[in-house]
Design a protein around this motif. Structure first.
Motif: not given
Lengths: 438, 438
Positions: B151-155, B253-255
């Motif tokens: 997963f790259g993002s969650v809103f 977010k994950l980066s």
């Protein structure tokens, strides 16, 4: 722990996606499951074409028996598509005691009962999240966390081809035929698009949703199925003027022990979140007696989202096997013996609001005759638009009437009567309206 | 099969909902599980108040040990809320080898690690679907069918009080204080609304989502948390003029191995489906590397939806137990030893677009000074509005500037400098913009 060994039958676009996901995210999956999920064998008639993913050649076989006869393989993924030989493959895998994961909506919609009965006898699971809504995990939710609810309705925008065409018709004021051609050029529609644009694909998915939500077997042929080819740019325009957008909507309802199951172009209020589901996105909206309205939205097709759903099913099965469980869930999330045979309500009995677009010659008395015919059949009018003359006095004039709720049979009888009148220039267009989406 | 026996601690509004659902839909649940789910014991300090549901008085107890010490009870539902004694109750139930179902987001956000570690030692499950998004089955989906994804993002729009207030501010052009009062009168806001309107409740839910999506422990205090009380009717109006709607958004977010975890008022493009999430509805949107963007929408609170999620967790646990499984899944859907400790990116390092609303006296050179200060800090401007004079020449003039992407630390430094200038009449309002929602 021991890895879970899987066999794949059908190495096309989706199959390649499954290989890619199992390879690229192998460590993620191992972290979630506590063991690896290993694709031990891939069977396809064609094992020479490059699918764009790296596969150990010794995994490939043209003989499906290499999968059925391998006692290490505990799950079979069926991605052959269509009815046969897919059905035979699934039944033989079940017979060999293997769990099934499939994306084959056509097979489940028409032959689900046979497959589920076989799975019950052999105490294996059948999972098929990818069959509806691509990567959207809606079936898992219906069978799983929302399972305590009595579901009253399910609505779906579930065909990317139709939704792409309708979205562009709406945005550009274009007609169906032009946008179909555009969709074909972009690869969003098949060279023979019938299956998508006439609603058959959507009806397959609806059959599955209705079975899951209402716990019933359903005769696929009892699903009323209309596509979008009869929708004109004029319909889209008038719908918008009245505050609606046209979508190909799958509708399932349960009331008084009867099921409604129908697929047809439907007007949805502009300010409903489903009206904003555009292009190739899908959305499925359900109502349960406790959970209320819930909507799921995401990519309804494509290699990667579909692979996500298939591998999601594999993860669920793997967890159960590793935890020592036998068959944890029946295919419909309901004990097999509890599945009912609810009657499907005939279309003539459904109740809906309608937008009727008449095309008539501009002579005195037309409006009175039409409204009189509607009134005679008990159809009452909520609003109406008659546009001004065109430059050409002989051009047909559109009259658009919005009705209150009416019985479909009465509407069809009235339209049949009206369409026989000599001032009517073309077959009257009618579009059903769904404004009870909360 | 043998019924599954359950104990409930905490018999308030949600507890009564669980009793109602288990009673009203007992046959539905039995059909889905293959056995009954029986609430054997309910513990609460107050067992005399009428909760509006029928309960066998012999079920009721004021002594929680009646639940812990009952070997027949295999699952404990914790609905006490807050940190203590809820935490002690959960740990004691785990110690007794019972699975846990809880809706306690505050407890999980701050003490999840202790509870999950205890559950791992005793090999029991902890389920908490009701802790985020009420009846929306999003956690089950993240841990379950979507588990193969990175997963790259969650809103998330996850607080009904805030969303109700912001929706009415948008629809009526009203100010925050008036709409808060209105929400309180209607029971949509607590007499002391701090916990909701300052974003703490949303941050609790974000902590859980970030843990699940990115497989990491997270220090709750590292989550940047701003509420909506500083948002004015003027902000809402200017946002709309630029094509945005303001929502209290939880962002994860994950980066590059770093997590962003922040809750603040955020501008969302008008034509994004999340902009249409109004009133007490919630929505959670995630992106996974294979599934793409998926959105879940539904009722985020209330007795019935929350009960649906809790009983959904019970159904899942019951199925596993009846199928002979031990612990099928760790609390985060990830092997406990795989849970990481990813660093949280400091707010000064995040990159965002901003709407800046300056309130200045109308004297020459103001705009040049402001844009000069922004430029000095590397902040570039995408568009600007300076409204015309008010009738009163001395009234402050709003200048609204939309920026391109900028580093938060630079924006804060620039605003600090600008707010010291003597023509600035009030603290500059800034709202972050999120337009990468696909």
């Amino acid at each position: 722990m021991n890895d879970i060994k899987v066999g794949l039958i059908g190495f096309g676009n989706i199959g390649a996606g499954v290989v890619k996901l199992l390879t690229n995210n192998a460590e993620v999956i191992r972290g979630k499951v506590g063991a690896g999920i290993v694709l031990k064998r891939i069977a396809d008639r064609d094992i020479t074409t490059d699918r764009g993913v790296a596969v150990d050649p010794s995994c490939m076989t043209t003989d499906v028996n290499d999968i059925f006869d391998d006692p290490e393989i505990s799950v079979v993924i069926e991605l052959v598509g269509g009815y046969e030989p897919a059905k035979s493959f699934v039944l033989r895998a079940i017979e060999k005691g293997k769990h099934i994961v499939t994306a084959n909506k056509a097979l489940l919609a028409l032959h689900g009962q046979d497959i589920f009965a076989a799975a019950a006898r052999k105490n294996v699971e059948v999972q098929f999240e990818a069959a509806v809504g691509g990567g959207i995990p809606v079936l898992t939710a219906i069978k799983g966390n929302m399972a305590a609810n009595n579901f009253g309705s399910v609505f779906g925008i579930m065909n990317g081809t139709c939704n792409y065409i309708l979205t562009r018709m709406t945005q550009e004021g274009a007609d169906f035929a032009d946008m179909l051609t555009a969709a074909q050029e972009l690869g969003y529609a098949e060279p023979d698009p019938t299956f998508d644009i006439e609603g058959v694909d959507t009806a397959h998915k609806l059959a599955i949703l209705v079975s899951l939500c209402f716990g019933t077997r359903i005769d696929f042929n009892a699903i009323h199925t209309e596509g979008i080819s009869r929708i004109s740019g004029l319909d889209v325009k008038f719908a918008r003027d009245f505050g609606y957008r046209i979508k190909l909507l799958a509708i399932g309802k349960l009331s008084d022990g009867k099921v409604e199951a129908r697929v047809h172009p439907t007007m949805i209020p502009l300010h409903n979140p489903m009206a904003d589901v555009n292009g190739v996105f899908n959305a499925i909206r359900l109502t349960g007696d406790f959970v209320g309205a819930v909507m799921f939205y995401g990519r309804g097709a494509g290699q990667d989202p579909t692979a996500s759903a298939i591998v999601g099913d594999l993860i669920g099965l793997s967890r159960s096997m590793l935890a020592g469980a036998g068959r944890r869930m029946a295919p419909l999330g309901l004990m097999d013996e509890q599945v009912r045979d609810l009657p499907v309500k005939p279309m003539a009995d459904i109740v809906s609001k309608y937008m009727l677009r008449f095309s008539t010659r501009d002579i005195p008395g037309v409006l009175g005759t039409i409204t009189g015919a509607l009134g005679k059949h008990g159809i009452s009018i909520s609003s109406m638009v008659q546009t001004a003359h065109e430059a050409n006095d002989n051009a047909p004039v559109p009259i658009v009437i919005m009705t209150h709720e009416a019985v479909e049979g009465s509407v069809q009888a009235a339209l049949e009567e009206i369409d026989r009148l000599d001032f009517v220039c073309e077959k009257t267009s009618f579009i059903r309206i769904e404004d009870n989406l909360e």
